[in-house]
Write an enzyme that holds these catalytic residues in place. Structure first.
Site, PDB file in Angstrom:
ATOM      1  CE1 TYR A  91      40.040 -24.849  -3.747  1.00 42.63           C
ATOM      2  CE2 TYR A  91      38.614 -25.465  -1.928  1.00 42.63           C
ATOM      3  CZ  TYR A  91      38.793 -24.860  -3.154  1.00 42.63           C
ATOM      4  OH  TYR A  91      37.720 -24.288  -3.795  1.00 42.63           O
ATOM      5  CG  ASN A 113      40.938 -22.974 -14.690  1.00 44.76           C
ATOM      6  OD1 ASN A 113      41.377 -22.965 -15.826  1.00 44.76           O
ATOM      7  ND2 ASN A 113      40.010 -23.780 -14.275  1.00 44.76           N
ATOM      8  CB  CYS A 121      38.371 -25.435 -10.734  1.00 41.77           C
ATOM      9  SG  CYS A 121      37.462 -24.601 -12.016  1.00 41.77           S
ATOM     10  CG  HIS A 122      33.133 -28.518 -11.232  1.00 41.01           C
ATOM     11  ND1 HIS A 122      33.878 -28.448 -12.391  1.00 41.01           N
ATOM     12  CD2 HIS A 122      32.493 -29.706 -11.276  1.00 41.01           C
ATOM     13  CE1 HIS A 122      33.669 -29.543 -13.104  1.00 41.01           C
ATOM     14  NE2 HIS A 122      32.838 -30.337 -12.438  1.00 41.01           N
ATOM     15  CD  GLU A 148      30.940 -33.200 -12.473  1.00 46.07           C
ATOM     16  OE1 GLU A 148      31.356 -32.668 -13.494  1.00 46.07           O
ATOM     17  OE2 GLU A 148      31.667 -33.456 -11.498  1.00 46.07           O
TER      18      GLU A 148
END
Length: 166
Positions: A91, A113, A121-122, A148
């Site tokens: 952030y 969002n 955003c993850h 991911e």
DNA sequence: GCTAATAGGCGGT
DNA sequence: ACCGCCTATTAGC
């Protein structure tokens, strides 16, 4: 309101990527149920399928950023869309990248969002490696990140996978 | 306009 | 690990 969905299995549970829009993409959500009250629309079904593949394979195709975003939110979304699959940022890094001192404001913007998942955003976590918040729940965030290729131990992301300089 | 509410960060305990 | 104080932005009053 046009709507489409795509099944997506996550940690043994089945989720639905729900795309809701009106001619163009407006909203993309992760839900435990498909929306029974809106009929499937061909275009939105394609959007949902695209989103599913994007999560599974990491292939990004250009997607319109939320039409109702404030200038600040646009800056945040543009900044984090540069974070590649397999990495995360923080952030405060995002804040620094767009010339803003308050990292909480970045979290604010991500919460607002309207098209999560496409705007990744993850992939934004706290500076100390802990995950931070997520609209659909922190456990979902963790599972998407693991998918991911992010390594998470004791609730913290492997520091070598964190991009501090965007 | 002001106020409260955040998906954060930092420094002191 | 907890706590207090800082921060920026937004929604609601």
């Amino acid at each position: 309101m046009a709507c489409g969905w795509s099944k997506y299995s996550l940690g043994g549970k089945v989720f639905y990527i729900v795309a809701i829009g009106d001619g163009r993409l407006e909203e993309l959500l992760l839900r435990e149920e498909s929306s029974p009250d809106c009929a499937g629309d061909d275009n939105m079904m394609k959007v949902a399928e695209l989103a599913r593949r994007w999560i599974l394979e990491g292939n990004v195709s250009a997607v319109d950023i939320g039409p109702n975003a404030t200038p600040f939110q646009r800056k945040v979304y543009e900044a984090i869309s540069k974070i590649p699959k397999g990495s995360v940022s923080t952030y405060s890094s995002v804040a620094k990248a767009i010339g803003c001192k308050g990292s909480r404001a970045v979290g604010q913007a991500l919460k607002k969002n309207s098209i999560p998942l496409f705007i990744p955003c993850h992939r934004v976590v706290r500076k100390d490696g802990s995950l931070g918040g997520f609209e659909c729940g922190p456990d979902i965030k963790e599972q998407i990140l693991r998918k991911e290729g992010i390594r998470i131990t004791n609730g913290k992301v492997d520091p070598s996978q964190i991009i501090y300089d965007l």
